[in-house]
Design an enzyme around this catalytic site. Structure first.
Site, PDB file in Angstrom:
ATOM      1  N   LYS A  78      37.018 -13.776  33.939  1.00  0.00           N
ATOM      2  CA  LYS A  78      38.157 -14.706  34.042  1.00  0.00           C
ATOM      3  C   LYS A  78      38.541 -14.937  35.498  1.00  0.00           C
ATOM      4  O   LYS A  78      38.932 -16.042  35.874  1.00  0.00           O
ATOM      5  CB  LYS A  78      39.337 -14.305  33.164  1.00  0.00           C
ATOM      6  CG  LYS A  78      39.959 -13.002  33.407  1.00  0.00           C
ATOM      7  CD  LYS A  78      41.066 -12.744  32.399  1.00  0.00           C
ATOM      8  CE  LYS A  78      41.620 -11.350  32.629  1.00  0.00           C
ATOM      9  NZ  LYS A  78      40.614 -10.291  32.783  1.00  0.00           N
ATOM     10  N   CYS A 170      56.756  -3.877  31.142  1.00  0.00           N
ATOM     11  CA  CYS A 170      55.407  -3.509  31.563  1.00  0.00           C
ATOM     12  C   CYS A 170      55.379  -2.196  32.354  1.00  0.00           C
ATOM     13  O   CYS A 170      54.818  -1.200  31.904  1.00  0.00           O
ATOM     14  CB  CYS A 170      54.922  -4.681  32.411  1.00  0.00           C
ATOM     15  SG  CYS A 170      53.292  -4.596  33.024  1.00  0.00           S
ATOM     16  N   MET A 337      49.711   0.494  29.221  1.00  0.00           N
ATOM     17  CA  MET A 337      50.764   0.148  28.263  1.00  0.00           C
ATOM     18  C   MET A 337      50.834   1.052  27.034  1.00  0.00           C
ATOM     19  O   MET A 337      51.874   1.134  26.395  1.00  0.00           O
ATOM     20  CB  MET A 337      50.644  -1.318  27.837  1.00  0.00           C
ATOM     21  CG  MET A 337      50.925  -2.279  28.948  1.00  0.00           C
ATOM     22  SD  MET A 337      52.515  -1.959  29.733  1.00  0.00           S
ATOM     23  CE  MET A 337      52.019  -1.443  31.345  1.00  0.00           C
ATOM     24  N   GLY A 374      49.885  -3.645  35.688  1.00  0.00           N
ATOM     25  CA  GLY A 374      49.393  -4.764  34.904  1.00  0.00           C
ATOM     26  C   GLY A 374      49.192  -6.033  35.702  1.00  0.00           C
ATOM     27  O   GLY A 374      48.107  -6.614  35.729  1.00  0.00           O
ATOM     28  N   GLN A 375      50.250  -6.469  36.379  1.00  0.00           N
ATOM     29  CA  GLN A 375      50.211  -7.785  37.010  1.00  0.00           C
ATOM     30  C   GLN A 375      49.845  -7.663  38.487  1.00  0.00           C
ATOM     31  O   GLN A 375      50.038  -6.615  39.110  1.00  0.00           O
ATOM     32  CB  GLN A 375      51.575  -8.455  36.865  1.00  0.00           C
ATOM     33  CG  GLN A 375      51.967  -8.643  35.405  1.00  0.00           C
ATOM     34  CD  GLN A 375      53.340  -9.251  35.265  1.00  0.00           C
ATOM     35  OE1 GLN A 375      53.487 -10.459  35.247  1.00  0.00           O
ATOM     36  NE2 GLN A 375      54.354  -8.427  35.173  1.00  0.00           N
TER      37      GLN A 375
END
Ligand code: MGD
Ligand code: MGD
Ligand code: SF4
Length: 751
Positions: A78, A170, A337, A374-375
């Protein structure tokens, strides 16, 4: 899916042969004829891979991994497919407003009109109901400079601490875990530890799908050093667990018992490092100090046999993994998570830290508890900037008077400017909107109408409050509720810093002009803020460089010191890890270690100094097992869990625009164990209803042994099947992070 990847690779000039285990990792495709390559960071996950964007005729045409960043030129699929996202037909290119209220259509207008329309209700709310009636809901995907300015405008300009965002959903438990155990947020280790580890303890992380390039690094470590052991603790048999020496599948939500059980074995078998914990740790129960003997006694309740009865993990396996963890030369724990999104997420974080502190597997190369972020900018942009309701910059807390005073001095504010009470955390914020207490919200770079838990309840807030939203893509669900849509320049159309999991700050430079009438969000935020009434002297920036300069120098007044990370340096180097106090400092690998971390005085008597705590000692907490909020019961006999798939990013507003990625995962489905499927007479593709106490939805069935019997899984990317309608919004009492990983459900075939 495999075929798709192969097809993709056929056109890939620089395809790299990698271990089969590392499957998803690929080098990227070149459009050819690039006139220049601009350095940046991948738009997606917290791995924070460096990229180079090829530009031709003012258009981005290529992307490849930056060989000088930690990813050494690699990207996952991606990441490698980001270019078509920029030019997707779904881009929003003009500002829009809903002139006649929520039921009206969105109409395109000029920027002037949109910004005035956006600002007026905020001005009114401030005048009539005060600072607590407005809010900012931000994102770990926004650039650091944007989050810094938004946080400053709200907390210093509007005097409102209602600043929160998706990192609450998160990383909040990880943040609170580090703060409670070590006194300060952010990990002590880095990705270098992966290359030096002898044992990996991967718990509640599907690294293979969620952090593919890091997974490749772990797989490579195992491939080149076969003695390296990997433990994967996850109720699901994920692709990550396929490289494990031991996959520990257990009853969802019982990790606290599992880790206390491991600690029990470690102490019983004297595998602990008494010298380390004797010198560097305190033992604490609740808020009270206890001694090692009391801790041992507390662990009497967690014999492997008793833990087996709670978790369903055989006692012998608990003994085995405890030994593997403790006896290795160095253990790296990685989690995400499956640990954080839990009503006892903070405690679970503490217990991971406990295992490292007990065994001394910390603050050495290849030995560290490394929480996966996560981000792409949750660490740099939100945690470090302090863009959450309870935080101030560089690890300061809103409710700490000394911290507020420090920030007021640093921001040249009159004493008492920053409100003394924390603002509304995410759930409270959306509840406050529903109740009419929060009247206007500015939503930036996030899609809460799809990603909040208990959606039917919490989206009511979006119907009630005045909503201003910055967005790039028409596919975002939240647009349905927005009163104003402000088109933001997308990734690589603007510039700013991202800070990833390993305390590494990297610069994304502008490669192309913003498309259509979209504008950099930093400009949008400042124009909006001034219209609402922020004193222009508070935000005197011409561009993102000016913001970074202020932020960099401000950090020197804290232990997050990155004053040495100038923009000029970030242009030259592919990321630098803080602490980094001077321009010639190389950046820090081992935080809290005297000879590596510049924040530890060179003449400190101890090799390790946890300077976040007043006495320099970390805490080993006595945290008992506590069950999940809504376990399965007779009426709702299955556990439903949710998560990610490799090819989609969250709500698929971006990845969903790429045909190859969409084809790989066209829609959501429910994974059901073959035993359960047989009992319920379900076959592959059957429409299956998941019915919880909140709502019900029908998914196509996927029969697979990924889930243990009694557990079903569905990904949350699909806007047509938003599983969050099924979820409760119970959250951890400390971090306020919701428990997205466990709820009770009925499962039945559509008759
Ligand atoms: P998830 O799929 O949410 O991903 O990264 P991860 O946390 O790795 O869940 C992780 C695992 O937790 C699942 O395999 C699930 O089975 C397990 N789990 C469920 N219940 C329990 C439990 O009780 N205990 C334990 N130990 N495990 C449990 C998330 C990360 O991914 C994040 S936070 C973000 S923001 C990014 N998002 C993202 C994305 O949307 N797509 C892709 N492809 N990658 C992403 N990377 C990042
Ligand atoms: P995204 O799809 O990442 O999800 O939740 P969100 O942040 O709500 O939303 C980002 C939005 O920003 C998209 O609408 C995108 O189009 C837009 N966007 C993209 N680029 C830009 C830009 O440059 N500028 C602006 N202004 N907008 C842009 C993520 C959240 O979901 C997270 S972080 C977690 S960890 C939670 N995980 C989770 C889970 O594990 N299970 C379930 N069921 N729900 C979850 N929800 C949470
Ligand atoms: Fe981007 Fe994450 Fe993939 Fe790296 S691993 S290319 S940061 S999505």
């Amino acid at each position: 899916m495999t075929i798709l990847r192969r097809d993709f690779l056929k056109g890939t000039a620089a395809a790299i042969a990698l271990s089969v285990l590392a499957g998803p990792v690929r080098a990227a495709q070149s459009g050819g004829g690039e006139e220049k390559w601009i350095k940046g960071v991948c738009r997606y996950c917290g791995t924070g891979c460096g990229v180079l964007v090829g530009v031709k005729g003012g258009k981005a045409v290529s992307i490849k991994g930056d060989p000088r960043n930690h990813n050494q030129g690699l990207l996952c699929l991606k990441g490698a497919m980001l270019i078509p996202v920029i030019y997707s037909e779904d881009r929003i290119l003009k500002p829009m407003i809903r002139k006649g209220g929520k039921n009206d259509q969105l109409t395109e207008v000029s920027w002037e009109e949109a910004l005035d329309f956006a600002a007026n209700p905020f001005k009114k709310a401030l005048a009539e109901a005060g600072p607590a009636s407005i809010a900012y809901y931000g994102s770990g995907q926004a650039l650091t400079e944007e989050s810094y300015v938004a946080n400053k405008m709200w907390k210093a300009g509007f005097k409102s601490n209602n600043v929160d965002g998706n990192p609450r959903l998160c990383m909040a438990s990880a943040v609170a875990g580090y703060i409670t155990t070590f006194g300060k947020d952010e990990p002590m280790g880095t990705y270098n530890d992966i290359d030096a580890a002898s044992c990996f303890f991967i718990i509640g992380s599907n690294t293979s799908e969620a952090h593919p390039v890091l997974f490749q690094r772990i797989a490579k470590r195992k491939e080149t050093s076969p003695d390296v052991k990997i433990i994967v603790a996850d109720p699901r048999r994920t692709n990550t667990s396929r490289i494990a020496d031991v996959h520990v599948s257990f009853k969802p939500g019982t990790d606290l018992a599992l880790m206390n059980g491991m600690a029990h074995v470690i102490i019983r078998e004297e595998l602990d490092d008494a010298r380390f914990h004797g010198k560097y740790c305190n033992f604490v129960k609740g808020n009270d100090p206890v001694n090692f003997e009391e801790y041992k006694k507390f662990l009497d309740d967690y014999t492997p046999e008793k833990v087996e009865s709670i978790t369903d993990v055989p006692a012998a396996t608990i003994v085995k993994i405890a030994r593997m963890f403790a006896e290795s030369k160095g253990t790296v724990s990685l989690w995400c998570m499956g640990i954080n999104q839990r009503v006892r997420g903070v405690w679970a974080n503490n217990l991971i830290h406990n295992l490292h502190l007990l065994t001394g597997h910390i603050c050495r190369p290849g030995a560290t508890p490394l929480s996966l972020t996560g981000q792409p900018n949750a660490c740099g942009g939100v945690r470090d900037v302090g863009a959450l309701a309870h935080l101030l910059p560089n690890g300061r807390m809103v409710e700490n008077e000394a911290h507020r005073k420090e920030m007021e001095a640093l921001w040249n504010l009159p004493p008492g400017t920053i409100a003394p009470k924390m603002g509304r955390h995410t759930i409270a914020l959306f509840e406050g909107m529903t109740a009419g207490d929060v009247k206007a919200v500015f939503i930036h770079c996030t899609n809460p109408a799809h990603t909040l838990p208990n959606l039917n309840k919490l989206t009511k807030g979006l119907q009630t409050a005045f909503v201003v939203q910055t967005e790039c893509f028409k596919t975002a669900e939240t647009l349905k509720y927005a009163d104003v849509v402000l088109p933001a320049a997308f990734w690589c159309e603007t510039d700013g810093v991202y800070g990833c999991t390993e305390r590494r700050y990297s610069l994304t430079e502008q490669a192309i002009k913003p498309l259509g009438e979209s504008r950099p969000a930093l400009e949008i935020l400042m124009d909006f803020g001034k219209r609402v009434g922020v004193d222009p002297k508070l935000i005197p920036y011409q561009n993102a460089s000016d913001v970074w300069e202020e932020w960099r120098l401000l950090s020197a007044k804290s232990v997050y010191n990155f004053a040495g990370i100038t923009r000029a340096r970030l242009k030259k180097e592919s990321g630098v890890k803080w602490p980094c106090p001077t321009e010639n400092h190389p950046g820090t690998y081992l935080r809290y270690v005297r000879d590596d971390d510049p924040m530890v005085p060179k003449d400190h008597p101890n090799k390790v100094f946890f300077y976040g705590k007043p006495d320099g000692k970390a805490v080993i907490f006595l945290r008992p097992y506590d069950p999940p909020f809504e376990p399965a019961d007779a009426e709702y006999p299955f556990v439903l869990t949710t998560g990610r798939v490799i090819d989609h990013w969250h709500t698929a507003t971006m990845t969903g625009t790429v045909p190859e990625l969409r084809k790989a995962y066209p829609g959501a489905y429910v994974e059901i164990n073959p035993e359960d499927a047989k009992k319920l007479s379900i076959v592959n593709g059957d429409p299956v209803v998941l019915e919880t106490r909140r709502d019900k939805l029908t998914f196509p069935a996927r029969i697979t042994d990924t889930c243990m019997p009694g557990l079903v899984f569905t990904p949350f990317f699909d806007p047509k099947l938003m599983v969050n309608k099924l979820f409760h919004d119970a959250a951890d009492p400390i971090s306020k992070e919701p428990e997205y990983k466990i709820c009770a459900t009925k499962v039945y075939k559509v008759s």
